[in-house]
Scaffold this motif. Structure first.
Motif, mmCIF file in Angstrom:
data_model
loop_
_atom_site.group_PDB
_atom_site.id
_atom_site.type_symbol
_atom_site.label_atom_id
_atom_site.label_comp_id
_atom_site.label_asym_id
_atom_site.label_seq_id
_atom_site.Cartn_x
_atom_site.Cartn_y
_atom_site.Cartn_z
ATOM 1 N N LEU A 177 0.810 -1.215 0.000
ATOM 2 C CA LEU A 177 0.000 0.000 0.000
ATOM 3 C C LEU A 177 0.843 1.264 0.000
ATOM 4 O O LEU A 177 0.420 2.298 -0.486
ATOM 5 C CB LEU A 177 -0.931 0.002 1.220
ATOM 6 C CG LEU A 177 -2.037 -1.044 1.199
ATOM 7 C CD1 LEU A 177 -2.939 -0.874 2.405
ATOM 8 C CD2 LEU A 177 -2.868 -0.961 -0.061
ATOM 9 N N GLY A 178 2.038 1.184 0.576
ATOM 10 C CA GLY A 178 2.867 2.375 0.672
ATOM 11 C C GLY A 178 3.260 2.929 -0.687
ATOM 12 O O GLY A 178 3.526 4.120 -0.831
ATOM 13 N N ARG A 179 3.343 2.071 -1.680
ATOM 14 C CA ARG A 179 3.712 2.529 -3.019
ATOM 15 C C ARG A 179 2.460 2.839 -3.831
ATOM 16 O O ARG A 179 1.415 2.248 -3.613
ATOM 17 C CB ARG A 179 4.508 1.428 -3.735
ATOM 18 C CG ARG A 179 5.980 1.450 -3.341
ATOM 19 C CD ARG A 179 6.752 0.410 -4.117
ATOM 20 N NE ARG A 179 7.490 -0.434 -3.193
ATOM 21 C CZ ARG A 179 7.488 -1.767 -3.216
ATOM 22 N NH1 ARG A 179 6.781 -2.414 -4.111
ATOM 23 N NH2 ARG A 179 8.192 -2.442 -2.350
ATOM 24 N N GLY A 180 2.563 3.760 -4.723
ATOM 25 C CA GLY A 180 1.437 4.071 -5.594
ATOM 26 C C GLY A 180 1.128 2.900 -6.515
ATOM 27 O O GLY A 180 1.976 2.040 -6.769
ATOM 28 N N GLN A 181 -0.101 2.831 -6.945
ATOM 29 C CA GLN A 181 -0.504 1.753 -7.842
ATOM 30 C C GLN A 181 -1.149 2.345 -9.087
ATOM 31 O O GLN A 181 -1.856 3.351 -9.014
ATOM 32 C CB GLN A 181 -1.533 0.847 -7.151
ATOM 33 C CG GLN A 181 -0.983 0.118 -5.953
ATOM 34 C CD GLN A 181 0.075 -0.922 -6.321
ATOM 35 O OE1 GLN A 181 -0.025 -1.560 -7.364
ATOM 36 N NE2 GLN A 181 1.091 -1.073 -5.482
ATOM 37 N N ASP A 182 -0.867 1.695 -10.228
ATOM 38 C CA ASP A 182 -1.551 2.107 -11.449
ATOM 39 C C ASP A 182 -2.854 1.341 -11.559
ATOM 40 O O ASP A 182 -2.857 0.119 -11.644
ATOM 41 C CB ASP A 182 -0.670 1.836 -12.674
ATOM 42 C CG ASP A 182 0.495 2.810 -12.703
ATOM 43 O OD1 ASP A 182 0.243 4.013 -12.505
ATOM 44 O OD2 ASP A 182 1.644 2.369 -12.892
ATOM 45 N N ILE A 183 -3.951 2.064 -11.476
ATOM 46 C CA ILE A 183 -5.251 1.417 -11.603
ATOM 47 C C ILE A 183 -6.000 2.094 -12.746
ATOM 48 O O ILE A 183 -6.157 3.329 -12.757
ATOM 49 C CB ILE A 183 -6.061 1.529 -10.298
ATOM 50 C CG1 ILE A 183 -5.320 0.789 -9.178
ATOM 51 C CG2 ILE A 183 -7.450 0.938 -10.471
ATOM 52 C CD1 ILE A 183 -5.868 1.038 -7.805
ATOM 53 N N LEU A 184 -6.413 1.311 -13.722
ATOM 54 C CA LEU A 184 -7.173 1.803 -14.874
ATOM 55 C C LEU A 184 -6.491 3.002 -15.525
ATOM 56 O O LEU A 184 -7.138 4.020 -15.830
ATOM 57 C CB LEU A 184 -8.599 2.188 -14.454
ATOM 58 C CG LEU A 184 -9.455 1.069 -13.839
ATOM 59 C CD1 LEU A 184 -10.755 1.630 -13.312
ATOM 60 C CD2 LEU A 184 -9.710 -0.042 -14.861
ATOM 61 N N GLY A 185 -5.194 2.914 -15.658
ATOM 62 C CA GLY A 185 -4.491 3.933 -16.425
ATOM 63 C C GLY A 185 -4.011 5.141 -15.640
ATOM 64 O O GLY A 185 -3.184 5.891 -16.111
ATOM 65 N N PHE A 263 1.630 1.600 8.745
ATOM 66 C CA PHE A 263 1.527 2.866 8.030
ATOM 67 C C PHE A 263 2.793 3.695 8.251
ATOM 68 O O PHE A 263 3.417 4.192 7.319
ATOM 69 C CB PHE A 263 0.280 3.578 8.559
ATOM 70 C CG PHE A 263 0.034 4.952 8.014
ATOM 71 C CD1 PHE A 263 0.033 5.200 6.648
ATOM 72 C CD2 PHE A 263 -0.251 6.008 8.878
ATOM 73 C CE1 PHE A 263 -0.219 6.473 6.153
ATOM 74 C CE2 PHE A 263 -0.501 7.282 8.390
ATOM 75 C CZ PHE A 263 -0.480 7.512 7.028
ATOM 76 N N GLN A 264 3.228 3.784 9.517
ATOM 77 C CA GLN A 264 4.416 4.572 9.872
ATOM 78 C C GLN A 264 5.709 3.838 9.551
ATOM 79 O O GLN A 264 6.749 4.470 9.390
ATOM 80 C CB GLN A 264 4.413 4.857 11.389
ATOM 81 C CG GLN A 264 3.356 5.787 11.862
ATOM 82 C CD GLN A 264 3.756 7.216 11.653
ATOM 83 O OE1 GLN A 264 3.800 7.686 10.522
ATOM 84 N NE2 GLN A 264 4.082 7.900 12.734
ATOM 85 N N GLU A 265 5.652 2.521 9.548
ATOM 86 C CA GLU A 265 6.828 1.655 9.391
ATOM 87 C C GLU A 265 7.838 1.880 10.511
ATOM 88 O O GLU A 265 9.017 1.575 10.378
ATOM 89 C CB GLU A 265 7.474 1.854 8.005
ATOM 90 C CG GLU A 265 6.490 1.511 6.888
ATOM 91 C CD GLU A 265 6.992 1.896 5.501
ATOM 92 O OE1 GLU A 265 8.207 1.808 5.290
ATOM 93 O OE2 GLU A 265 6.160 2.247 4.656
ATOM 94 N N PHE A 266 7.362 2.439 11.604
ATOM 95 C CA PHE A 266 8.225 2.710 12.756
ATOM 96 C C PHE A 266 7.338 2.864 13.992
ATOM 97 O O PHE A 266 6.310 3.533 13.921
ATOM 98 C CB PHE A 266 9.013 4.007 12.519
ATOM 99 C CG PHE A 266 9.691 4.543 13.750
ATOM 100 C CD1 PHE A 266 10.751 3.858 14.327
ATOM 101 C CD2 PHE A 266 9.242 5.720 14.345
ATOM 102 C CE1 PHE A 266 11.370 4.347 15.471
ATOM 103 C CE2 PHE A 266 9.853 6.211 15.494
ATOM 104 C CZ PHE A 266 10.925 5.523 16.049
ATOM 105 N N VAL A 267 7.701 2.225 15.092
ATOM 106 C CA VAL A 267 6.990 2.484 16.349
ATOM 107 C C VAL A 267 7.992 2.737 17.462
ATOM 108 O O VAL A 267 9.090 2.165 17.462
ATOM 109 C CB VAL A 267 6.073 1.313 16.790
ATOM 110 C CG1 VAL A 267 4.909 1.141 15.836
ATOM 111 C CG2 VAL A 267 6.862 0.030 16.937
ATOM 112 N N SER A 268 7.630 3.624 18.385
ATOM 113 C CA SER A 268 8.444 3.806 19.587
ATOM 114 C C SER A 268 7.501 4.145 20.735
ATOM 115 O O SER A 268 6.372 4.584 20.498
ATOM 116 C CB SER A 268 9.462 4.928 19.375
ATOM 117 O OG SER A 268 8.826 6.171 19.482
ATOM 118 N N PRO A 269 7.944 3.934 21.971
ATOM 119 C CA PRO A 269 7.046 4.136 23.114
ATOM 120 C C PRO A 269 6.484 5.550 23.197
ATOM 121 O O PRO A 269 5.409 5.748 23.752
ATOM 122 C CB PRO A 269 7.943 3.846 24.322
ATOM 123 C CG PRO A 269 9.068 3.037 23.801
ATOM 124 C CD PRO A 269 9.270 3.471 22.387
#
Lengths: 379, 255
Positions: A177-185, A263-269
């Motif tokens: 999901l983090g990367r863009g996707q080509d959907i219907l052009g 979503f963040q790809e990072f967590v901290s306390p």
């Protein structure tokens, strides 16, 4: 009559269709008008709405004041982080390079584990209410955060204050999901894809909450909020019903936490401090405790408003005074606090209260007036 | 008449105060059983033990052929004892109808999955609960107030609502704690006819009451508590003449 009813139904359907369409195009409108960073704000707003709905079950329905709710968000987030990053390979080399379980395994697992933590919190606090319960839950929230901060020894589970990095972004099948996707052009940016996923899950949580509210379970939650002894006398097993409220509320938090980590790809306390618990509670109270629509509104407003203030604070000062007098970062919290105070002064039952609670507050105000009137009359 | 409830040797202490001492009594099916006594005699304590809100320090209760698990109110309700409270305890911010629907809790089963999926069984159960709640509101005569909040009902109607909610648990024994407390003469008369109707429809009733006239007029048998002990148990006419009872109420000079 029947024709009318059909027509009504058509109107309702058309309304729902339009609303769905608006939600679907919203990220495109927002990014075209204000830029992609505002879609990110929307993504966070959806996470907060999920949290607020979860807390609403405990506080709004069952009437159990919980000041440590963010702990369940933390549990969900760290579960996702630990299972979807190479971090654990340090302690358990056999796990390298991370498990990379699919989302439909890891999110329900997050909900389940957070739900178990909810029961863990609920079980020792069954006899407590009000202030006492608030203090214990506050302690629970802090315990979880401090554990996360210190569980880098003897086995490095959480990587302590540095947090866990390198978390695999949310992915569905092969689609990251983090990367863009080509959907219907045409290209849909990653931030939009997150929006759609979060929206879907938030709607799911709304659905579950609405169904629960109007059910045998929902009625028994409200019953223990209203009068616990009478609820017992009606045959409600208050222990189980309370634990269920804690577990359900916590499981929503666990789902939101998992999404947050991916979503963040990072967590901290740091992300799970008491302030966050208080913020979610504010969303519930300010929006309208016990009313699902109000709680959604509260979550949306309180997560978007600080961003608007941050964005507007400098230019507005520039225009008014010719220079920036106050640092936008501190000014926005000042204005935010002011907004909270004003809402609580003028709409004590919340912006969009449940019908019942609104009456409750109006009656209390009436009674007060009467008492004041009597005292003035006698003086 | 067969025995519905048999309490044996019930004792209960609060710190150093012995609120109940070796209280035994039996209630037969279909009767109205009165429990009277001066203030502080232990009537409500006995009620709370019987309905599971307090656990007893000694003694046991057999109900409908089974030993009651005292201290677990929801199990007591499930076994078939429902109660009302001396100071009315309704769910104030729920409608009258919802109050009675909550009363159906122990006779229905829908859990989270059923509530979320709303499958056919759950929908049927909800419809049944709704129907039953309406019927009960009609039975006690407050159907027109179904959608009003419980707090907005008049005092007499609140009592009726509490009785309707208790009936929703489908009790074999209905325990009323001072139902006439705070009522005026008209309300008391209406309550009396409601209790009469309940008995005609086959309910067994345990009644705590201060209003001695009401008790004597309604009850088949009466037990008298004084300082936590049962001092008499008989038909009303005999209890009225019992010197111990007169002493307890009026002092030794009158006995």
């Amino acid at each position: 009559m029947i024709a009318d009813w059909r027509k009504d139904r058509q109107v309702v359907r058309a309304g729902i269709g339009l609303f769905a369409l608006a939600l679907a195009v919203l990220p495109f409108v927002v990014s075209a008008s204000f830029g992609n960073s505002w879609v990110r704000v929307l993504d966070f707003a959806l996470l907060y709405i999920m949290l607020a709905l979860g807390l609403n079950i405990v506080v709004g329905f069952a009437g159990l004041l919980d000041l440590g709710y963010i702990a369940f968000y933390a549990v969900g987030a760290y579960l996702y982080a630990v299972l979807s990053s190479p971090h654990l390979a340090g302690a358990f080399p056999s796990l390298a390079p991370g498990l990379a379980w699919p989302i439909w395994v890891i999110l329900p697992l997050g909900a389940l584990v957070a739900g178990l933590f909810g029961i863990l919190l609920g079980a020792p606090t069954l006899r407590l209410r009000g202030d006492y319960l608030a203090i214990v839950t506050l302690g629970f929230g802090e315990i979880i955060r401090i554990f996360l901060n210190n569980l880098n020894a003897p086995i490095n589970l959480t990587n302590g204050p540095q947090g866990i990095t390198g978390i695999a972004p949310l992915h569905i099948g092969g689609v990251v999901l983090g990367r863009g996707q080509d959907i219907l052009g045409f290209t849909v940016p990653g931030i939009h894809l997150y929006y759609y996923l979060f929206l879907l899950l938030a709607l799911g949580i709304v659905f579950v909450t609405v169904r629960l509210e109007d059910s045998r379970i929902g009625r028994s939650w409200v019953a223990i909020r209203e009068d616990e002894i009478a609820a017992k006398a009606c045959g409600i097993n208050t222990r189980n019903v309370k634990l269920l409220a804690f577990a359900m509320g916590a499981s929503f938090g666990g789902v939101a936490g998992g999404l947050f980590a991916g979503f963040q790809e990072f967590v901290s306390p740091e992300s799970f401090s008491l302030t966050e618990s208080v913020m979610v509670l504010c969303m519930v109270v300010l929006g309208g405790m016990g009313n699902i629509g109000g709680v959604i509104l509260g979550g949306l407003l309180l997560s978007v408003l600080p961003e608007i203030l941050r964005w507007g604070a400098a230019p507005v000062q520039q225009a008014l005074f010719g220079r920036v007098l106050l640092d936008p970062e501190s000014l926005r919290m000042l204005l935010f606090g002011l907004a909270l105070i004003l809402v609580m002064l003028y709409r004590p039952a919340g912006l969009w209260p449940s019908a019942v609670r609104r009456r409750e507050f109006e009656e209390a105000a009436e009674e007060e007036k009467e008492i004041v009137g009597l005292e003035e009359g006698s003086a | 008449m067969t025995i519905l409830l048999e309490a044996r040797g019930i004792g209960k202490n609060f710190g150093g105060v012995q609120a109940l001492r070796d209280v035994s009594l039996t209630i037969r099916r279909g009767e109205i059983y009165g429990l009277i006594g001066p203030n502080g005699a232990g009537k409500t304590t006995f009620f709370n033990v019987l309905t599971g809100l307090y656990s007893a320090d000694s003694g046991q209760v057999d109900f409908d052929g089974r030993r009651l698990n005292l201290g677990a109110p929801h199990e007591v309700v499930k076994a078939g004892i429902a109660r009302t409270f001396q100071n009315i305890r309704l769910f104030a911010n729920m409608s009258a109808l919802e109050n009675v629907m909550v009363g159906c809790h122990s006779r229905s089963r829908a859990a989270v999955i059923g509530a979320v999926l709303r499958d056919r069984k759950t929908r049927e159960e909800e419809a049944r609960i709704l129907r039953r709640a309406r019927d009960l509101l009609r039975y006690v005569g407050i159907e027109s107030r179904a959608f009003d909040l419980a707090r907005h009902l008049s005092y007499g109607d609140q009592r009726r609502l509490e009785i309707a909610r208790a009936l929703a648990t489908e009790p074999k024994l209905l325990a009323l704690d001072e139902p006439a407390a705070g009522m005026n003469a008209t309300e008391t008369a209406a309550l009396k006819s409601l209790i009469g109707a309940l008995r005609r429809d086959g309910s067994t009733i345990l009644l705590i009451e201060h209003d001695v006239k009401l008790v004597m007029g309604l009850c088949d048998r009466v037990a008298v508590l004084d300082y936590g002990e049962k001092i008499a148990e008989d038909v009303p006419a005999a209890v009225r003449k019992n010197p111990k009872v007169i002493e307890a109420y009026l002092g030794a000079a009158h006995a």
